[in-house]
Design a protein around this motif. Structure first.
Motif, PDB file in Angstrom:
ATOM      1  N   SER A 285       2.587 -26.825 -22.312  1.00 38.13           N
ATOM      2  CA  SER A 285       1.542 -27.846 -22.294  1.00 38.13           C
ATOM      3  C   SER A 285       1.655 -28.719 -21.052  1.00 38.13           C
ATOM      4  O   SER A 285       2.679 -28.721 -20.359  1.00 38.13           O
ATOM      5  CB  SER A 285       1.656 -28.721 -23.539  1.00 38.13           C
ATOM      6  N   GLU A 286       0.609 -29.462 -20.773  1.00 37.56           N
ATOM      7  CA  GLU A 286       0.639 -30.401 -19.646  1.00 37.56           C
ATOM      8  C   GLU A 286       1.707 -31.465 -19.875  1.00 37.56           C
ATOM      9  O   GLU A 286       2.331 -31.948 -18.921  1.00 37.56           O
ATOM     10  CB  GLU A 286      -0.739 -31.045 -19.465  1.00 37.56           C
ATOM     11  N   LYS A 287       1.931 -31.820 -21.128  1.00 41.40           N
ATOM     12  CA  LYS A 287       2.969 -32.797 -21.452  1.00 41.40           C
ATOM     13  C   LYS A 287       4.329 -32.304 -20.984  1.00 41.40           C
ATOM     14  O   LYS A 287       5.189 -33.102 -20.581  1.00 41.40           O
ATOM     15  CB  LYS A 287       2.976 -33.060 -22.958  1.00 41.40           C
ATOM     16  N   ASN A 288       4.546 -30.988 -21.038  1.00 40.06           N
ATOM     17  CA  ASN A 288       5.814 -30.402 -20.610  1.00 40.06           C
ATOM     18  C   ASN A 288       5.814 -29.988 -19.146  1.00 40.06           C
ATOM     19  O   ASN A 288       6.740 -29.319 -18.690  1.00 40.06           O
ATOM     20  CB  ASN A 288       6.149 -29.195 -21.493  1.00 40.06           C
ATOM     21  N   GLY A 289       4.776 -30.377 -18.423  1.00 38.86           N
ATOM     22  CA  GLY A 289       4.751 -30.123 -16.983  1.00 38.86           C
ATOM     23  C   GLY A 289       4.031 -28.868 -16.553  1.00 38.86           C
ATOM     24  O   GLY A 289       4.048 -28.524 -15.372  1.00 38.86           O
ATOM     25  N   TRP A 290       3.375 -28.159 -17.487  1.00 41.72           N
ATOM     26  CA  TRP A 290       2.700 -26.909 -17.163  1.00 41.72           C
ATOM     27  C   TRP A 290       1.180 -27.093 -17.163  1.00 41.72           C
ATOM     28  O   TRP A 290       0.632 -27.827 -17.969  1.00 41.72           O
ATOM     29  CB  TRP A 290       3.067 -25.823 -18.169  1.00 41.72           C
ATOM     30  N   GLN A 291       0.537 -26.392 -16.258  1.00 44.25           N
ATOM     31  CA  GLN A 291      -0.922 -26.414 -16.199  1.00 44.25           C
ATOM     32  C   GLN A 291      -1.445 -24.983 -16.310  1.00 44.25           C
ATOM     33  O   GLN A 291      -1.055 -24.100 -15.550  1.00 44.25           O
ATOM     34  CB  GLN A 291      -1.406 -27.041 -14.883  1.00 44.25           C
TER      35      GLN A 291
ATOM     36  N   TYR B 212       0.659 -19.943 -16.080  1.00 44.05           N
ATOM     37  CA  TYR B 212       0.992 -21.354 -16.162  1.00 44.05           C
ATOM     38  C   TYR B 212       1.782 -21.744 -14.930  1.00 44.05           C
ATOM     39  O   TYR B 212       2.716 -21.053 -14.535  1.00 44.05           O
ATOM     40  CB  TYR B 212       1.804 -21.643 -17.432  1.00 44.05           C
ATOM     41  N   THR B 213       1.399 -22.867 -14.331  1.00 47.53           N
ATOM     42  CA  THR B 213       2.066 -23.371 -13.138  1.00 47.53           C
ATOM     43  C   THR B 213       2.804 -24.659 -13.473  1.00 47.53           C
ATOM     44  O   THR B 213       2.232 -25.566 -14.078  1.00 47.53           O
ATOM     45  CB  THR B 213       1.061 -23.638 -12.005  1.00 47.53           C
ATOM     46  N   HIS B 214       4.073 -24.714 -13.088  1.00 46.50           N
ATOM     47  CA  HIS B 214       4.845 -25.926 -13.307  1.00 46.50           C
ATOM     48  C   HIS B 214       4.512 -26.918 -12.197  1.00 46.50           C
ATOM     49  O   HIS B 214       4.678 -26.631 -11.008  1.00 46.50           O
ATOM     50  CB  HIS B 214       6.348 -25.616 -13.307  1.00 46.50           C
ATOM     51  N   LYS B 215       4.023 -28.085 -12.571  1.00 42.16           N
ATOM     52  CA  LYS B 215       3.493 -29.041 -11.607  1.00 42.16           C
ATOM     53  C   LYS B 215       4.536 -29.494 -10.591  1.00 42.16           C
ATOM     54  O   LYS B 215       4.233 -29.702  -9.414  1.00 42.16           O
ATOM     55  CB  LYS B 215       2.911 -30.259 -12.338  1.00 42.16           C
TER      56      LYS B 215
ATOM     57  N   GLN C 119       5.322 -20.236 -11.188  1.00 44.29           N
ATOM     58  CA  GLN C 119       4.264 -19.716 -12.038  1.00 44.29           C
ATOM     59  C   GLN C 119       4.848 -18.729 -13.042  1.00 44.29           C
ATOM     60  O   GLN C 119       5.689 -17.901 -12.694  1.00 44.29           O
ATOM     61  CB  GLN C 119       3.194 -19.008 -11.197  1.00 44.29           C
TER      62      GLN C 119
END
Length: 301
Positions: free
Chosen positions: A109-115, A125-128, A133
């Motif tokens: 999830s975005e909460k966990n740093g993934w987009q 999924y990309t880690h911000k 990826q």
């Protein structure tokens, strides 16, 4: 990014892949995880996970900072992990196994740093923070890199090989003529078989750039010796030590240096009584090189 953070990210990504993978498109052809790695890496590793459960479990504990019970559950989900590391220490990981296909959004999830997004038609999924990826295109495949586009293209090439043109998704079809070569099209037949065939328990290593291999694998070895390639087989001890017995094959670029290289190896491994033999005009084989589980784990920083 520091190696420790890279390996930690790999482990955390495998945790997500092991428990929260997404559902794949129906009827895709099975994809060999090994084929997805780049063909210009400095080091390749093949790890049969089920035969090395204790080591893999401890490695996951170390790099992901999880309890033993959770690390064991992760290891139990994976069959084989293939790793490629280039000369700049950039990492690719491709794994196969029995990967569940639900709740991926909860883990990544975005909460966990993934987009979430798509790469060549596949959910990724990309880690911000790190820009790594992670792609989970099927219930059997998971792969990770800073740039997964080449790996996704290879996956699509295999997965959709038998699809009628009208049934191939548009975002996949427009890349159907890409020139990304599979690993089997880059490695020699011997190299491919060494890393990929009849591997039941041993960890296998091949390095076409042995200077990088020696620097990262064997502390104290004189990396200035003219080695053109290196192969290693790590066999788990039967006794309770949990260590490995390593057979290391060094192919030299200049046969005239073979005696000097053998002497350098003996000095590098002293006081260990390894057996060093010339096994070809330009080849040395080092047998009975003990590596403890602790020593092997220390490579994962």
């Amino acid at each position: 990014m520091k190696k420790r953070n890279v390996f930690k990210l790999v482990a955390l990504s495998l945790i997500a892949a092991s428990f929260f993978s997404c559902k794949s498109a129906p009827d895709l052809a099975p994809v060999d995880a090994f084929e997805l790695l780049d063909g210009d890496a400095a080091v390749y590793l093949t790890i049969p996970v089920q035969a090395n459960q204790e080591f893999v479990t401890k490695a996951i504990q170390k790099i992901a900072n999880v309890v033993e019970e959770d690390a064991k559950k992760i290891a139990e989900r994976l069959d084989t992990a293939y790793i490629a590391i280039d000369s700049k220490n950039e990492l690719q990981l491709s794994a196969n196994g029995n990967i569940p296909t639900s709740f991926v959004g909860l883990a990544l999830s975005e909460k966990n740093g993934w987009q979430a997004g798509t790469v060549e038609g596949q959910l990724a999924y990309t880690h911000k923070q790190t820009q790594f990826q992670l792609c989970l295109p099927s219930s059997s495949n998971a792969f990770l890199s800073r740039d997964i586009s080449p790996m996704v293209e290879k996956f699509n090439r295999i997965a959709y090989a038998d699809f009628p043109a009208e049934k191939v998704p548009a975002e996949v079809a427009q890349n159907s003529e890409n020139q990304q070569k599979l690993l089997s099209e880059v490695l020699s037949e011997f190299q491919f078989k060494y890393l990929h065939e009849n591997i039941a328990s041993d960890i296998m290593l091949y390095s076409p750039n042995p200077q990088a291999f020696l620097r990262n694998f064997m502390s104290g070895v004189n990396v200035g010796v003219p080695v053109s390639s290196a192969y290693a087989k790590l066999t788990k001890y039967e006794e309770s030590s949990g260590g490995f017995n390593v057979t290391l094959v060094l192919n030299l670029s200049d046969s005239r240096t073979i005696k000097a290289t053998a002497a350098a190896m003996k000095l590098a491994f002293f006081p260990i009584a390894v057996k060093i033999a010339q096994t070809g005009q330009s080849q040395l084989t080092i047998n009975d090189l003990p590596v403890s589980q602790k020593q092997l784990l220390s490579m994962i920083r």
